[in-house]
Design an enzyme around this catalytic site. Structure first.
Site, short mmCIF file in Angstrom:
data_model
loop_
_atom_site.label_atom_id
_atom_site.label_comp_id
_atom_site.label_asym_id
_atom_site.label_seq_id
_atom_site.Cartn_x
_atom_site.Cartn_y
_atom_site.Cartn_z
N GLU A 49 0.81 -1.22 0.00
CA GLU A 49 0.00 0.00 0.00
C GLU A 49 0.84 1.27 0.00
O GLU A 49 0.40 2.32 -0.48
CB GLU A 49 -0.96 0.02 1.20
CG GLU A 49 -2.13 -0.95 1.11
CD GLU A 49 -1.83 -2.29 1.76
OE1 GLU A 49 -0.63 -2.57 2.06
OE2 GLU A 49 -2.78 -3.08 1.97
N PHE A 111 -10.31 -6.76 16.06
CA PHE A 111 -9.25 -7.20 15.18
C PHE A 111 -8.90 -6.11 14.15
O PHE A 111 -9.77 -5.60 13.47
CB PHE A 111 -9.70 -8.48 14.46
CG PHE A 111 -8.73 -9.00 13.44
CD1 PHE A 111 -7.47 -9.45 13.81
CD2 PHE A 111 -9.07 -9.05 12.09
CE1 PHE A 111 -6.58 -9.94 12.87
CE2 PHE A 111 -8.19 -9.53 11.14
CZ PHE A 111 -6.94 -9.99 11.53
#
Length: 571
Positions: A49, A111
């Site tokens: 990314e 998470f």
């Protein structure tokens, strides 16, 4: 009825955006699925990314238009942050879609949970969390407008479940048109008065002069003023310019340094050169910038002009008296001629090793007349600044304000994706290339014919120079490099490798002419010094201390190599 994600895609398409850079992820699935059903917006799949945000930064720098990247929740969008910092500091418009965890889990340490609105705040002009589907169209409009008008990064944080919500809103069009900004009349008159009574005017020009080349040359002619440029201004200023005396700053020329130090009036046009030590010590300073907040940021300013460079100079020109001495200009252009000659003499072949100056000169001579060059931070930037020739068609893009390694290959993805038929040349350091080496696969997967030159000196070369200047024995900078041409071949890219100067011209020609992506791995001289425009007493002391420490550490042979390599620069 489209989803929120579908509305985002439709709005981007309607507003002229052509592609999005990123990596898919579960929280981003709604967005990537909307891309799947609307082929007008291309998905450019990268391998990291960070490369996605750098690619968007590169595209925006080349086009001046909004570019877009996206990342999934948590680690996915966190990887965007370095390239977004680069876009923000380079003042190019980028929109980042930062997917978030499910709305009802926010605040529960779920998470991959992070707080993106806080994390991206420092590297953006706008960051906002989209909590409901009804909010999104307006927040998207605001984010795009903020990025475009403020020339920076806007981040929309969107939980995956919100992206999948149906919405009845229609796509909107967000476009921008360059405004005219003219300083206050009283300030223009004060600037003209100061310039008219000056005997030695020097112009310091930067990236803000883009699109104002004719006005810049016209005012230099009237003032008989040498023009010094910053690194980011090089591509807009250097060409067709009889008043050019080179660059200043840490990577600059001695002629640029002296042109600033010797003037009685400094006219700053669209520049934010950060190094205070290069400004004149005792001169009247006039600064023009469209961002009023920038005036006086780097040095004391006597007269501030808030306006775009072209419009400001257009208003100043009729107020400037043309008759004045050209002695200052002639002195500085003569100095520049000598400096340029000295630098060119370093860009020559060697029987022993390959000098990076020679490699860069050959690339410059053989590249297309409208090539885009993207140097990595470190020594490739030095050689690009000194040996690439700008002509008004070529572009020079890099991480010049943020100063991040690994920008060359990743930014070239965005440049080549947006301009598939334009020659794009990444001038990569061996450390920079290795840092995001996976983006070679991005070139293969997306069929991007980027030409990547590797300055392979088996070291973090510029870091070593910094250590030597500060008096430190080089440590932790050695790189055990592979044959990058072999790695290129392994991922489907044509590889070339050169170890001797005599082979370089032929291989550079073949490399640049190759029809497709290619990597040229050149083993360059490790001990090459990129000499600053002036040597301070502190730097001289640092090099002397380095020499003593090096001998005492048992690395005396390094000093011999250093002297052998750079004797031509010193005498």
């Amino acid at each position: 009825m489209p989803t929120v994600a579908g509305n985002i895609v439709d709005t981007l398409v309607a507003s002229g955006v052509k592609r999005v850079y990123g990596i898919p992820g579960d929280s981003l699935n709604g967005f990537t699925d909307a891309l799947r059903v609307n082929p007008q917006l291309e998905w450019v799949h990268v391998r990291h990314e960070e490369a996605a945000s750098f690619a968007a930064s590169g595209e925006a720098a080349l086009t001046g238009e909004l570019a877009v990247c996206a990342g999934s929740c948590g680690p996915g969008n966190l990887h965007l942050i370095n390239g977004l910092y680069d876009a923000q500091r380079s003042r190019v418009p980028v929109l980042a879609i930062a997917a978030h965890i499910p709305s009802d889990e926010i605040g529960s340490n779920y998470f991959q949970e992070t707080h993106p609105t806080e994390l991206f705040r420092e590297c953006s002009v706008y960051v906002e969390h989209v909590a409901t589907a009804e909010q999104m169209p307006r927040l998207l409009r605001i984010a795009m407008r903020e990025a475009i008008e403020k020339r920076g990064v806007a981040v929309l944080v969107i939980p995956g479940d919100v992206g999948l919500t149906d919405i009845s809103a229609a796509a909107e069009v967000v476009r921008s048109y360059a405004p005219r900004v003219i300083p206050a009349e009283s300030q223009l008159e004060a600037a003209a008065k100061a310039l008219n009574k000056s005997k030695k005017v020097t112009i310091l020009a930067g990236a803000g002069t883009q699109g104002a080349h004719d006005e810049l040359i016209a005012i230099a002619a009237k003032l008989q003023a040498p023009i010094v440029h910053s690194l980011r201004g090089k591509e807009f200023i250097e060409y067709d310019n009889p008043y050019d005396v080179g660059m200043t700053g840490l990577l600059g020329f001695s002629s640029g340094y002296h042109a600033l130090k010797d003037c009685d009036t400094l006219l700053m046009l669209g520049t934010d050169l950060p190094y205070q030590q290069f400004y004149p010590d005792d001169a009247t300073v006039i600064q023009a910038d469209v961002r009023g907040s920038q005036i006086g940021r780097r040095t004391r300013v006597d007269i501030g002009l808030v306006g775009t460079v072209a419009d400001t100079v257009g208003e100043l020109l009729p107020l400037i008296k043309p008759s004045r001495s050209s002695a200052h200009l002639k002195s500085m252009t003569k100095h520049y001629g000598k400096t340029r000659k000295d630098l060119d003499e370093l860009a020559t072949p060697s029987k022993r090793t390959i000098h990076p100056q020679y490699l860069t000169r050959l690339i410059d001579e053989m590249a297309d007349e409208d090539a885009v060059f993207i140097p990595d931070v470190g020594s490739p930037v030095v050689w690009a600044a000194r040996y690439l020739t700008m002509n008004g068609k070529r572009r020079l893009i890099g991480s010049f304000s943020h100063g991040s390694m690994a920008n060359a290959l990743s930014q070239s993805v965005g440049v080549q994706a947006s301009h598939p038929d334009r020659q794009t040349i990444a001038l990569a350091g061996d450390g920079g290339l290795a840092m995001l080496l996976g983006e070679l696969i991005t070139l293969t997967q997306n069929k991007l014919p980027v030409k990547t030159v590797v300055y392979n000196n088996s070291s973090l070369n510029f870091v070593e120079l910094e250590m030597k200047a500060a008096g430190f024995v080089t440590f932790g900078t050695e790189l055990s490099n592979p044959d990058f041409s072999t790695i290129a071949e392994a991922v489907g890219i044509k590889g070339f490798r050169v170890e001797k100067s005599k082979d370089l011209p032929k291989v550079v020609k073949e490399f640049l002419a190759y029809d497709g992506a290619a990597v040229l791995d050149v083993v360059t001289e490790r001990q090459e010094l990129s000499m600053p425009p002036t040597i301070t007493a502190e730097q001289a002391k640092g090099f002397a201390l380095y020499a003593v420490r090096t001998v005492l550490s048992g690395k005396g042979d390094e000093l011999i190599d250093l002297a052998r390599t750079n004797i031509r620069q010193l005498f």
